[in-house]
Design a protein around this motif. Sequence first.
Motif, PDB file in Angstrom:
ATOM      1  N   GLN A  24      55.124  55.234  50.823  1.00 18.56           N
ATOM      2  CA  GLN A  24      55.779  56.543  50.831  1.00 18.56           C
ATOM      3  C   GLN A  24      57.272  56.399  51.125  1.00 18.56           C
ATOM      4  OE1 GLN A  24      54.036  59.392  53.502  1.00 18.56           O
ATOM      5  NE2 GLN A  24      55.448  61.022  52.951  1.00 18.56           N
ATOM      6  N   ASP A  25      58.082  57.140  50.336  1.00 17.28           N
ATOM      7  CA  ASP A  25      59.533  57.167  50.521  1.00 17.28           C
ATOM      8  C   ASP A  25      60.133  55.767  50.547  1.00 17.28           C
ATOM      9  OD1 ASP A  25      59.274  59.874  50.594  1.00 17.28           O
ATOM     10  OD2 ASP A  25      59.590  60.083  52.743  1.00 17.28           O
ATOM     11  N   PHE A  26      59.683  54.929  49.624  1.00 15.83           N
ATOM     12  CA  PHE A  26      60.205  53.564  49.518  1.00 15.83           C
ATOM     13  C   PHE A  26      61.234  53.463  48.396  1.00 15.83           C
ATOM     14  CE2 PHE A  26      60.013  49.254  47.698  1.00 15.83           C
ATOM     15  CZ  PHE A  26      60.334  48.503  48.821  1.00 15.83           C
ATOM     16  N   ALA A  27      60.947  54.092  47.252  1.00 18.73           N
ATOM     17  CA  ALA A  27      61.845  54.015  46.093  1.00 18.73           C
ATOM     18  C   ALA A  27      62.054  55.415  45.516  1.00 18.73           C
ATOM     19  CB  ALA A  27      61.281  53.080  45.033  1.00 18.73           C
ATOM     20  N   ALA A  28      63.313  55.818  45.428  1.00 16.49           N
ATOM     21  CA  ALA A  28      63.659  57.170  44.993  1.00 16.49           C
ATOM     22  C   ALA A  28      63.956  57.228  43.504  1.00 16.49           C
ATOM     23  CB  ALA A  28      64.873  57.672  45.770  1.00 16.49           C
ATOM     24  N   ILE A  29      63.704  58.386  42.937  1.00 14.00           N
ATOM     25  CA  ILE A  29      64.159  58.745  41.595  1.00 14.00           C
ATOM     26  C   ILE A  29      65.012  60.004  41.743  1.00 14.00           C
ATOM     27  CG2 ILE A  29      63.465  59.568  39.308  1.00 14.00           C
ATOM     28  CD1 ILE A  29      60.869  57.978  39.662  1.00 14.00           C
ATOM     29  N   TYR A  30      66.174  60.009  41.086  1.00 13.72           N
ATOM     30  CA  TYR A  30      67.070  61.160  41.154  1.00 13.72           C
ATOM     31  C   TYR A  30      67.073  61.903  39.830  1.00 13.72           C
ATOM     32  CZ  TYR A  30      68.696  59.099  45.481  1.00 13.72           C
ATOM     33  OH  TYR A  30      68.749  58.591  46.751  1.00 13.72           O
ATOM     34  N   LEU A  31      67.005  63.217  39.913  1.00 17.27           N
ATOM     35  CA  LEU A  31      67.029  64.081  38.741  1.00 17.27           C
ATOM     36  C   LEU A  31      68.312  64.900  38.777  1.00 17.27           C
ATOM     37  CD1 LEU A  31      63.338  65.374  38.908  1.00 17.27           C
ATOM     38  CD2 LEU A  31      64.210  63.365  37.705  1.00 17.27           C
ATOM     39  N   LEU A  32      69.188  64.667  37.805  1.00 23.54           N
ATOM     40  CA  LEU A  32      70.416  65.445  37.680  1.00 23.54           C
ATOM     41  C   LEU A  32      70.191  66.538  36.651  1.00 23.54           C
ATOM     42  CD1 LEU A  32      71.469  62.709  38.889  1.00 23.54           C
ATOM     43  CD2 LEU A  32      73.604  63.186  37.680  1.00 23.54           C
ATOM     44  N   ARG A  33      70.450  67.770  37.055  1.00 25.95           N
ATOM     45  CA  ARG A  33      70.309  68.907  36.142  1.00 25.95           C
ATOM     46  C   ARG A  33      71.693  69.478  35.843  1.00 25.95           C
ATOM     47  NH1 ARG A  33      68.701  72.396  39.184  1.00 25.95           N
ATOM     48  NH2 ARG A  33      68.263  71.204  41.076  1.00 25.95           N
ATOM     49  N   GLN A  34      71.997  69.571  34.558  1.00 27.65           N
ATOM     50  CA  GLN A  34      73.256  70.173  34.125  1.00 27.65           C
ATOM     51  C   GLN A  34      72.918  71.168  33.030  1.00 27.65           C
ATOM     52  OE1 GLN A  34      76.076  70.277  35.316  1.00 27.65           O
ATOM     53  NE2 GLN A  34      77.569  70.764  33.721  1.00 27.65           N
ATOM     54  N   ASN A  35      73.085  72.455  33.351  1.00 26.32           N
ATOM     55  CA  ASN A  35      72.618  73.523  32.465  1.00 26.32           C
ATOM     56  C   ASN A  35      71.110  73.303  32.240  1.00 26.32           C
ATOM     57  OD1 ASN A  35      75.272  74.525  32.368  1.00 26.32           O
ATOM     58  ND2 ASN A  35      75.801  73.049  30.773  1.00 26.32           N
ATOM     59  N   SER A  36      70.682  73.103  31.016  1.00 26.33           N
ATOM     60  CA  SER A  36      69.243  72.905  30.780  1.00 26.33           C
ATOM     61  C   SER A  36      68.930  71.455  30.430  1.00 26.33           C
ATOM     62  CB  SER A  36      68.767  73.829  29.658  1.00 26.33           C
ATOM     63  OG  SER A  36      69.471  73.552  28.465  1.00 26.33           O
ATOM     64  N   LYS A  37      69.874  70.543  30.739  1.00 22.81           N
ATOM     65  CA  LYS A  37      69.682  69.130  30.434  1.00 22.81           C
ATOM     66  C   LYS A  37      69.416  68.344  31.713  1.00 22.81           C
ATOM     67  CE  LYS A  37      70.544  69.838  26.080  1.00 22.81           C
ATOM     68  NZ  LYS A  37      69.432  69.794  25.097  1.00 22.81           N
ATOM     69  N   VAL A  38      68.787  67.186  31.537  1.00 16.95           N
ATOM     70  CA  VAL A  38      68.416  66.355  32.684  1.00 16.95           C
ATOM     71  C   VAL A  38      68.817  64.908  32.429  1.00 16.95           C
ATOM     72  CG1 VAL A  38      66.493  65.527  34.123  1.00 16.95           C
ATOM     73  CG2 VAL A  38      66.423  67.844  33.160  1.00 16.95           C
ATOM     74  N   ALA A  39      69.331  64.267  33.466  1.00 16.61           N
ATOM     75  CA  ALA A  39      69.515  62.817  33.475  1.00 16.61           C
ATOM     76  C   ALA A  39      68.669  62.266  34.621  1.00 16.61           C
ATOM     77  CB  ALA A  39      70.976  62.439  33.667  1.00 16.61           C
ATOM     78  N   ILE A  40      67.922  61.226  34.334  1.00 15.19           N
ATOM     79  CA  ILE A  40      67.068  60.595  35.338  1.00 15.19           C
ATOM     80  C   ILE A  40      67.725  59.289  35.777  1.00 15.19           C
ATOM     81  CG2 ILE A  40      64.795  59.595  35.808  1.00 15.19           C
ATOM     82  CD1 ILE A  40      63.717  61.380  33.528  1.00 15.19           C
ATOM     83  N   ILE A  41      68.047  59.183  37.064  1.00 18.31           N
ATOM     84  CA  ILE A  41      68.642  57.954  37.597  1.00 18.31           C
ATOM     85  C   ILE A  41      67.583  57.231  38.425  1.00 18.31           C
ATOM     86  CG2 ILE A  41      70.423  56.974  39.085  1.00 18.31           C
ATOM     87  CD1 ILE A  41      72.269  59.198  38.221  1.00 18.31           C
TER      88      ILE A  41
END
Length: 316
Positions: A24-41
């Motif tokens: 648990q809580d070892f590796a993060a995924i970040y979700l960037l939302r810009q308008n209706s688009k998404v970038a996954i880091i």
Amino acid sequence: MMNTVEVINIAEGIDVVDSGYYSQDFAAIYLLRQNSKVAIIETGTNYSVPVVENALMKSGLTLLDVSYVVPTHVHLDHAGGAGELMRQCVNARLVVHPRGARHLIDPSKLVAGATAVYGEEKFKEYYGEIIPIDANRVTEADDNFILDFDGRELRFIDTPGHAKHHFCIWDKTTKTMFTGDTFGISYRDLDHQDDVYILPSTSPVQFDPEALAKSINRIMDFKPERVCLTHFSAIKPTKKVVNKLIESIHFVSDLAIKHADKNDAESIIYNNMMDYFLKGLNEIGFHNNDVARDRLSLDVQINTQGLIYWQKNRQG
């Protein structure tokens, strides 16, 4: 898992979710939302894709809304799920460091290396099948590459030291730097009041302490309000935190230089490193050494392997 995904907002348009990898809580995924688009880091592993899908659903979005998939580097806890995400995110492009691109287009070397470490059964358990990515869907982001993410500027900076195929991503809008493993490891369950403890990641096979210190200083040149670590989540990069991270890099490097050629190098380095980290945690007021030892055991083990490899490689 699908019903229990926790999505935490950390800044404007930036959410973090737990990839589910290892613990648990070892590796993060970040979700960037810009308008209706998404970038996954960061991508976690194949088994993280339902987590991402569920997190997007909570914002009324789907995998079809993903424009970019962005692993900071190609170690499999960061990029193992990239192929499966790209398979399902049919409108997305992969953005990757130029030195790492070929390994996601043809992941055979990544698979062979990890299988040699874990064995075939454990490899499948941790990562599943690593899926190749069509080269036509890959963008290589060299130093200072700027991505126009639907009007939001993301700048990519080359940050070697942890790995030669590592970049960090600067989100100008929120003054946030996504640092992968360059800015070290810091777990929120080891925080004490307002104090955080941070340690470097020296995992095999490209650790370079001088390059890593330079990369950390370059990150700080941007004056980030927060750094988003993969292990784990966002912290404020205070002067105290930065100084501790640099000090720790020197400490573990000196350990390797002193002990790497001894017969019992692994146990000596492991034990000394663990004691050093526990002492640091005690200094900020976190005194449950059993909890801390359990939390840090894998990191210290991998750090030890990376330090020994670094020294043996230096010595030829």
